[in-house]
Design a protein around this motif. Structure first.
Motif, mmCIF file in Angstrom:
data_model
loop_
_atom_site.group_PDB
_atom_site.id
_atom_site.type_symbol
_atom_site.label_atom_id
_atom_site.label_comp_id
_atom_site.label_asym_id
_atom_site.label_seq_id
_atom_site.Cartn_x
_atom_site.Cartn_y
_atom_site.Cartn_z
ATOM 1 N N CYS A 159 0.794 -1.283 -0.091
ATOM 2 C CA CYS A 159 0.056 0.235 -0.008
ATOM 3 C C CYS A 159 0.817 1.123 0.081
ATOM 4 O O CYS A 159 0.694 2.146 -0.821
ATOM 5 C CB CYS A 159 -0.792 0.072 1.299
ATOM 6 N N LEU A 160 1.812 1.226 0.835
ATOM 7 C CA LEU A 160 2.698 2.556 1.147
ATOM 8 C C LEU A 160 3.514 2.590 -0.111
ATOM 9 O O LEU A 160 3.629 3.740 -0.784
ATOM 10 C CB LEU A 160 3.782 2.289 2.306
ATOM 11 N N THR A 178 1.280 3.875 -3.031
ATOM 12 C CA THR A 178 0.878 5.043 -3.158
ATOM 13 C C THR A 178 1.879 6.145 -3.102
ATOM 14 O O THR A 178 1.661 7.298 -2.917
ATOM 15 C CB THR A 178 -0.069 5.214 -1.753
ATOM 16 N N TYR A 229 1.346 7.329 13.422
ATOM 17 C CA TYR A 229 0.398 7.810 12.764
ATOM 18 C C TYR A 229 0.414 9.030 12.096
ATOM 19 O O TYR A 229 -0.156 9.351 10.965
ATOM 20 C CB TYR A 229 -0.300 8.300 14.344
ATOM 21 N N ILE A 274 1.301 8.148 8.542
ATOM 22 C CA ILE A 274 0.237 7.768 7.793
ATOM 23 C C ILE A 274 -0.717 8.691 7.257
ATOM 24 O O ILE A 274 -1.271 8.771 6.283
ATOM 25 C CB ILE A 274 -0.526 6.527 8.662
ATOM 26 N N LYS A 275 -0.889 9.785 8.287
ATOM 27 C CA LYS A 275 -1.636 10.765 7.920
ATOM 28 C C LYS A 275 -1.132 11.657 6.739
ATOM 29 O O LYS A 275 -1.952 12.167 6.062
ATOM 30 C CB LYS A 275 -1.834 11.570 9.291
ATOM 31 N N GLU A 276 0.026 11.765 6.784
ATOM 32 C CA GLU A 276 0.730 12.511 5.797
ATOM 33 C C GLU A 276 0.880 11.603 4.443
ATOM 34 O O GLU A 276 0.207 12.353 3.454
ATOM 35 C CB GLU A 276 2.141 12.699 6.096
ATOM 36 N N GLN A 277 0.566 10.710 4.389
ATOM 37 C CA GLN A 277 0.640 9.754 3.202
ATOM 38 C C GLN A 277 -0.811 9.747 2.721
ATOM 39 O O GLN A 277 -1.249 9.852 1.588
ATOM 40 C CB GLN A 277 1.011 8.262 3.184
ATOM 41 N N ARG A 278 -1.863 9.910 3.643
ATOM 42 C CA ARG A 278 -3.059 9.774 3.453
ATOM 43 C C ARG A 278 -3.689 11.066 2.699
ATOM 44 O O ARG A 278 -4.384 11.364 1.629
ATOM 45 C CB ARG A 278 -4.308 9.628 4.326
ATOM 46 N N ARG A 279 -3.043 12.209 3.334
ATOM 47 C CA ARG A 279 -3.414 13.475 2.666
ATOM 48 C C ARG A 279 -2.699 13.777 1.338
ATOM 49 O O ARG A 279 -3.200 14.356 0.426
ATOM 50 C CB ARG A 279 -2.744 14.635 3.580
ATOM 51 N N ILE A 337 -2.320 11.265 -0.729
ATOM 52 C CA ILE A 337 -3.314 10.535 -1.610
ATOM 53 C C ILE A 337 -4.638 11.264 -1.977
ATOM 54 O O ILE A 337 -5.033 11.275 -2.943
ATOM 55 C CB ILE A 337 -3.857 9.041 -1.008
ATOM 56 N N MET A 338 -5.061 11.885 -0.966
ATOM 57 C CA MET A 338 -6.300 12.773 -1.247
ATOM 58 C C MET A 338 -6.139 13.785 -2.183
ATOM 59 O O MET A 338 -6.916 14.280 -2.979
ATOM 60 C CB MET A 338 -6.711 13.225 0.253
#
Length: 149
Positions: free
Chosen positions: A53-54, A57, A82, A85-90, A92-93
């Protein structure tokens, strides 16, 4: 349950060489061996799923290494993990927003060329026709409005 490298690779949808590479890079620090053969447990497969996943992405290998190291360091790194992961999510968004933008342009071009094929020409096809017929706007329309046109 445990798996050979071939079984684990098949379950993960990757080549065995990918799993060897991850192991060689130290991304599977808890991987066991039996008679020199890598043995993959359920926890290893969960870690592989996250690594995949990482990687897929766009997270750089250096950051993936840092994440694996933090997992090994224990619970005191939970806030750092955390944050990563939040940085990676941001990230991706943001990518998803960019892709939506590009998709809307491609939707317009799809409509445009279908309309041109029906008419036999590109003459007289306008952005306003597109908006009127579909109820959608194009990125081009927004750009033109920003420019005051």
């Amino acid at each position: 349950m445990s798996y050979t490298i071939s079984e684990a690779a098949r379950r993960m949808g990757v080549a065995p060489s990918t799993l060897r590479y991850y192991d060689k890079e130290g991304l599977l620090p808890n991987l066991k061996r039996k008679n020199g053969q890598r043995i993959f447990e359920e926890n290893d497969l969960r870690m592989l799923a996250l690594l995949s996943c990482l990687k897929n992405t766009g997270m750089p290998l250096k950051q993936i290494h840092r994440y694996v190291d933090m997992v090994q360091e224990g619970d005191e790194t939970i806030p750092e993990r955390y944050a990563l992961i939040k940085e990676q999510r941001r990230f991706i968004m943001d990518q998803m927003e960019q892709l939506k933008y590009y998709l809307s342009e491609l939707d317009f071009k799809d409509w445009y060329y279908r309309t041109a094929m029906k008419k036999g020409t590109t003459e007289g096809i306008s952005l306003e026709d597109y908006e009127r017929e579909t109820g959608n706007r194009t990125p081009e329309m927004d750009i033109l409005e920003k420019d005051g046109k």
